[in-house]
Design an enzyme around this catalytic site. Structure first.
Site, PDB file in Angstrom:
ATOM      1  N   HIS A 102       1.120   1.054 -13.135  1.00 45.73           N
ATOM      2  CA  HIS A 102       1.917  -0.138 -13.424  1.00 45.73           C
ATOM      3  C   HIS A 102       3.379   0.280 -13.591  1.00 45.73           C
ATOM      4  O   HIS A 102       3.652   1.254 -14.287  1.00 45.73           O
ATOM      5  CB  HIS A 102       1.397  -0.812 -14.705  1.00 45.73           C
ATOM      6  CG  HIS A 102       2.158  -2.045 -15.058  1.00 45.73           C
ATOM      7  ND1 HIS A 102       2.123  -3.172 -14.269  1.00 45.73           N
ATOM      8  CD2 HIS A 102       3.003  -2.324 -16.087  1.00 45.73           C
ATOM      9  CE1 HIS A 102       2.911  -4.101 -14.818  1.00 45.73           C
ATOM     10  NE2 HIS A 102       3.451  -3.600 -15.912  1.00 45.73           N
TER      11      HIS A 102
ATOM     12  N   MET B 135      -3.702  -6.629  -7.239  1.00 42.84           N
ATOM     13  CA  MET B 135      -3.231  -7.683  -8.137  1.00 42.84           C
ATOM     14  C   MET B 135      -4.342  -8.663  -8.499  1.00 42.84           C
ATOM     15  O   MET B 135      -4.233  -9.855  -8.274  1.00 42.84           O
ATOM     16  CB  MET B 135      -2.058  -8.430  -7.468  1.00 42.84           C
ATOM     17  CG  MET B 135      -0.911  -7.536  -7.103  1.00 42.84           C
ATOM     18  SD  MET B 135      -0.274  -6.634  -8.560  1.00 42.84           S
ATOM     19  CE  MET B 135       1.227  -5.945  -7.882  1.00 42.84           C
TER      20      MET B 135
ATOM     21  N   GLY C  70       0.776  -1.239   0.000  1.00 40.46           N
ATOM     22  CA  GLY C  70       0.000   0.000   0.000  1.00 40.46           C
ATOM     23  C   GLY C  70       0.805   1.286   0.000  1.00 40.46           C
ATOM     24  O   GLY C  70       0.304   2.339   0.397  1.00 40.46           O
TER      25      GLY C  70
HETATM   26  C1  GAR Z   1       3.774  -1.019  -7.232  1.00 42.08           C
HETATM   27  O1  GAR Z   1       5.076  -1.033  -7.763  1.00 42.08           O
HETATM   28  C2  GAR Z   1       2.731  -0.988  -8.328  1.00 42.08           C
HETATM   29  O2  GAR Z   1       3.064  -0.155  -9.411  1.00 42.08           O
HETATM   30  C3  GAR Z   1       2.715  -2.424  -8.754  1.00 42.08           C
HETATM   31  O3  GAR Z   1       2.747  -3.128  -7.542  1.00 42.08           O
HETATM   32  C4  GAR Z   1       3.469  -2.366  -6.564  1.00 42.08           C
HETATM   33  C5  GAR Z   1       2.582  -2.207  -5.370  1.00 42.08           C
HETATM   34  O4  GAR Z   1       3.254  -1.562  -4.326  1.00 42.08           O
HETATM   35  N1  GAR Z   1       1.569  -2.754  -9.560  1.00 42.08           N
HETATM   36  C6  GAR Z   1       1.595  -3.681 -10.509  1.00 42.08           C
HETATM   37  O5  GAR Z   1       2.566  -4.363 -10.759  1.00 42.08           O
HETATM   38  C7  GAR Z   1       0.304  -3.810 -11.294  1.00 42.08           C
HETATM   39  N2  GAR Z   1       0.466  -4.791 -12.304  1.00 42.08           N
HETATM   40  P1  GAR Z   1       2.453  -0.805  -3.203  1.00 42.08           P
HETATM   41  O6  GAR Z   1       1.408  -1.805  -2.657  1.00 42.08           O
HETATM   42  O7  GAR Z   1       3.481  -0.477  -2.172  1.00 42.08           O
HETATM   43  O8  GAR Z   1       1.811   0.394  -3.820  1.00 42.08           O
END
Ligand code: GAR
Length: 189
Positions: A110, A91, A12
């Site tokens: 992304h 996800m 998050g």
């Molecule tokens: C982030 O890097 C986001 O961009 C990525 O997951 C991570 C979540 O981190 N999203 C994807 O890969 C979508 N396909 P967070 O929970 O700390 O924001």
């Protein structure tokens, strides 16, 4: 003020960055986060959101169908009447029924150019391929993974990164600024 729902699955950190920018940054007086929903009961980001004073809900998606999950989220969102739904490390693919209910109102971040890499492991992909740079993509969401019209992209210089951890740290630093900035542009149109 735009009311935002944020969907998460884990840490998050992007949700936190958006919430903080609503409280004290580029989205101040423009937007507010009114609800955070996780599809994982133990997502770290739930506590972070609570600490920021945001109402949180967890709907475990493991043992229900995609349609059932989306229906539960829809019920929550209708009750809070949000203007936009942000996917921040969420996800899970959404159903067409869900995405069609909110045309151009669901936005994802992304950590790669979605024309080149979709799904999990975008930073691992950049590191393995020793890319000199990658792109953070903010895009509208449809029922496919990391698909949908691109809204904005930001370059991340990776030439100095010496490990996967450094690649991720450089990328996340850009994500945390860029998502809010891209949203500000959309909300002010
Ligand atoms: C982030 O890097 C986001 O961009 C990525 O997951 C991570 C979540 O981190 N999203 C994807 O890969 C979508 N396909 P967070 O929970 O700390 O924001």
């Amino acid at each position: 003020m735009k009311k935002l729902a944020i969907l998460i699955s884990g840490r998050g950190s992007n949700m936190k960055a958006i919430a903080e920018s609503c409280q004290n940054g580029v989205l101040k007086n423009i937007a507010q986060v009114t609800i955070v929903i996780s599809n994982k009961l133990n997502a770290k980001g739930l506590q972070t959101a609570k600490d920021l004073g945001i109402p949180t809900f967890a709907i475990e998606s493991k043992s229900i169908t995609r349609k059932e999950f989306d229906q539960k989220v829809l019920t929550l969102l209708k009750a809070t009447k949000v203007d936009y739904i942000l996917l921040a490390g969420f996800m899970r693919r959404l159903t067409k029924g869900f995405t069609d209910t909110f045309p151009k109102k669901i936005i994802n971040i992304h950590p790669a150019d979605t024309n080149q890499h979709r799904g999990l492991g975008a930073y691992e992909w950049a590191w393995k391929n020793q890319l000199p740079s990658t792109k953070i993509t903010v895009h509208y969401v449809n029922d496919k993974i990391d698909d949908g019209q691109i809204i904005a992209q930001a370059d991340v210089d990776l030439r100095e990164a010496k490990s996967l951890q450094e690649v991720e740290a450089k990328g996340l630093a850009v994500e945390h600024q860029f998502f809010a900035q891209a949203l500000k542009t959309i909300f002010e149109k």
